[in-house]
Design an enzyme around this catalytic site. Sequence first.
Site, PDB file in Angstrom:
ATOM      1  N   ARG A 107      -6.559   9.139  -5.808  1.00 22.53           N
ATOM      2  CA  ARG A 107      -7.221   8.889  -7.083  1.00 22.53           C
ATOM      3  C   ARG A 107      -8.738   9.019  -7.027  1.00 22.53           C
ATOM      4  O   ARG A 107      -9.352   8.708  -5.999  1.00 22.53           O
ATOM      5  CB  ARG A 107      -6.864   7.478  -7.575  1.00 22.53           C
ATOM      6  CG  ARG A 107      -5.396   7.335  -7.882  1.00 22.53           C
ATOM      7  CD  ARG A 107      -4.989   5.913  -8.198  1.00 22.53           C
ATOM      8  NE  ARG A 107      -3.580   5.901  -8.619  1.00 22.53           N
ATOM      9  CZ  ARG A 107      -2.559   5.937  -7.768  1.00 22.53           C
ATOM     10  NH1 ARG A 107      -2.760   5.963  -6.468  1.00 22.53           N
ATOM     11  NH2 ARG A 107      -1.317   5.964  -8.218  1.00 22.53           N
ATOM     12  N   HIS A 132      -4.249  13.181  -7.709  1.00 22.96           N
ATOM     13  CA  HIS A 132      -3.607  14.319  -7.039  1.00 22.96           C
ATOM     14  C   HIS A 132      -4.006  15.691  -7.578  1.00 22.96           C
ATOM     15  O   HIS A 132      -3.161  16.582  -7.731  1.00 22.96           O
ATOM     16  CB  HIS A 132      -2.088  14.155  -7.096  1.00 22.96           C
ATOM     17  CG  HIS A 132      -1.553  13.070  -6.213  1.00 22.96           C
ATOM     18  ND1 HIS A 132      -2.238  12.572  -5.116  1.00 22.96           N
ATOM     19  CD2 HIS A 132      -0.377  12.370  -6.266  1.00 22.96           C
ATOM     20  CE1 HIS A 132      -1.494  11.631  -4.538  1.00 22.96           C
ATOM     21  NE2 HIS A 132      -0.378  11.480  -5.214  1.00 22.96           N
ATOM     22  N   HIS A 206       2.893  15.611   0.457  1.00 23.19           N
ATOM     23  CA  HIS A 206       3.481  14.447  -0.219  1.00 23.19           C
ATOM     24  C   HIS A 206       5.005  14.434  -0.087  1.00 23.19           C
ATOM     25  O   HIS A 206       5.723  14.235  -1.072  1.00 23.19           O
ATOM     26  CB  HIS A 206       3.064  14.474  -1.694  1.00 23.19           C
ATOM     27  CG  HIS A 206       3.040  13.139  -2.365  1.00 23.19           C
ATOM     28  ND1 HIS A 206       4.155  12.350  -2.476  1.00 23.19           N
ATOM     29  CD2 HIS A 206       2.047  12.459  -2.968  1.00 23.19           C
ATOM     30  CE1 HIS A 206       3.837  11.248  -3.136  1.00 23.19           C
ATOM     31  NE2 HIS A 206       2.564  11.271  -3.436  1.00 23.19           N
ATOM     32  N   ASP A 278       1.629   0.958  -1.732  1.00 22.18           N
ATOM     33  CA  ASP A 278       1.052   2.195  -2.274  1.00 22.18           C
ATOM     34  C   ASP A 278      -0.448   2.102  -1.994  1.00 22.18           C
ATOM     35  O   ASP A 278      -1.260   2.048  -2.907  1.00 22.18           O
ATOM     36  CB  ASP A 278       1.352   2.296  -3.778  1.00 22.18           C
ATOM     37  CG  ASP A 278       0.984   3.657  -4.349  1.00 22.18           C
ATOM     38  OD1 ASP A 278       0.514   4.514  -3.580  1.00 22.18           O
ATOM     39  OD2 ASP A 278       1.188   3.855  -5.570  1.00 22.18           O
ATOM     40  N   GLU A 344       1.093   9.885   3.567  1.00 23.53           N
ATOM     41  CA  GLU A 344       0.106  10.855   3.113  1.00 23.53           C
ATOM     42  C   GLU A 344      -1.173  10.686   3.935  1.00 23.53           C
ATOM     43  O   GLU A 344      -1.963   9.771   3.696  1.00 23.53           O
ATOM     44  CB  GLU A 344      -0.168  10.638   1.621  1.00 23.53           C
ATOM     45  CG  GLU A 344       1.082  10.686   0.762  1.00 23.53           C
ATOM     46  CD  GLU A 344       0.906   9.972  -0.578  1.00 23.53           C
ATOM     47  OE1 GLU A 344      -0.056  10.282  -1.304  1.00 23.53           O
ATOM     48  OE2 GLU A 344       1.724   9.093  -0.886  1.00 23.53           O
TER      49      GLU A 344
HETATM   50  C1  GLA Z   1       0.946   8.684  -4.566  1.00 24.52           C
HETATM   51  C2  GLA Z   1       0.325   7.606  -5.336  1.00 24.52           C
HETATM   52  C3  GLA Z   1       1.369   6.828  -6.029  1.00 24.52           C
HETATM   53  C4  GLA Z   1       2.201   7.726  -6.911  1.00 24.52           C
HETATM   54  C5  GLA Z   1       2.761   8.850  -6.108  1.00 24.52           C
HETATM   55  C6  GLA Z   1       3.464   9.844  -6.963  1.00 24.52           C
HETATM   56  O1  GLA Z   1       1.624   8.209  -3.495  1.00 24.52           O
HETATM   57  O2  GLA Z   1      -0.478   6.762  -4.552  1.00 24.52           O
HETATM   58  O3  GLA Z   1       0.794   5.823  -6.805  1.00 24.52           O
HETATM   59  O4  GLA Z   1       1.398   8.246  -7.933  1.00 24.52           O
HETATM   60  O5  GLA Z   1       1.739   9.500  -5.415  1.00 24.52           O
HETATM   61  O6  GLA Z   1       4.393   9.234  -7.811  1.00 24.52           O
END
Ligand code: GLA
Length: 382
Positions: A107, A132, A206, A278, A344
């Site tokens: 982000r 992304h 991803h 996350d 990631e």
């Molecule tokens: C990344 C983001 C998550 C989500 C996924 C896709 O991992 O950090 O919050 O947006 O991508 O769903």
Amino acid sequence: MKKFLICPAIVGAYLSLVSCMTNENPDRISVKQFGVLDDGRAVQVYTLKNSAGSSIDILDLGGIITAINVPDRDGTLADIALGFDNPEQYLTDSPYMGALVGRYANRIAKGKFTLDGNDYSLAINNMGNALHGGIVGFDKKIWQSAASTADDAAILTLSLVSPDGDEGYPGALSATVTYTFDDQNRLTISYHATTDKATVVNLTNHSYFNLNGHNAGSILDHVMMINAATYTPVDETLIPTREISPVKGTAFDFENAKPIGRDIGAGEQQIQYGLGYDHNWVLEKSSPNDFELAAAVYSPKSGRMISLYTDQPGLQFYTGNFLDGTVTGKDNTRYQKRGAFCLETQHFPDSPNHPNFPTTILRPGETYETTTVFEFGILEQD
Ligand code: GLA
């Protein structure tokens, strides 16, 4: 099918000749049409195979890994990567499954950043922030593709040029990503980029993994280790607060391996913000940019294991919190919450707005170079 197996152009060079000759060997890499997008563009799928009998399928669309077939402790192959059967679903339904993500993975707050005194605005596509790479990120573009082989590996080289202003980012960015799958079941992803104007870059893959099989249900029993003593806490829109906080004593402590599900239900505010994990872990490094073990995860049930190595400073560990059974994936599978995890490797989220984070700025004359390795192995015992 051979027409897609492109030989290096330097005629007469010995290495090129060897490479051309090995390219003729379909035992290691082959290509066929995966399908056709609604707009008429054909999508190719490359299958990278090794002497261990494992294989990985990768599209020229988004560099998307659509399948990873690797053995369990009894030698039985299963496909451990979530994905779709129809290419159009990768444009419409997919939460970046298997894809190369760019120009900026993760982000950027409110889609805004300032570089060398210039303000830039990106498309807002996630809770008021840019996520992304934008609306049509690198995951949705068809890349130029070229197959080749080494003595012990299949190699797929993907490249694209993202024009100046693409999704709001400055500078024409030339990106090349190389996937190498070798006989030790290692998938090496090498990222390379240059620009003609100062810009920001953060590329990742991803893939969604389930070590019991892409349609095997929850990953909460998988056991995870992350080589990180700190992480970057976030606000309720998953933008880092700027702090770098210790994991010790929190649900984020994976320094000693533990089941993913052990603390995911903890009432901690950070877990609530993420709907689970996350977050970005700050990887322990002997020195910055060292290529080291970042994480290891295994399934006690199948014995399959991933050891992850990278030179990147961060790792976004995501537990499929937004999967909700609404999209139909491969083999008519409805992927459910916690049905997979993502690893990631990356720079920290929102780095362009956080001077205390390692820089993501790329300038003309510089080269963005980074490598991540997923090693697919077996752990015989708990
Ligand atoms: C990344 C983001 C998550 C989500 C996924 C896709 O991992 O950090 O919050 O947006 O991508 O769903």
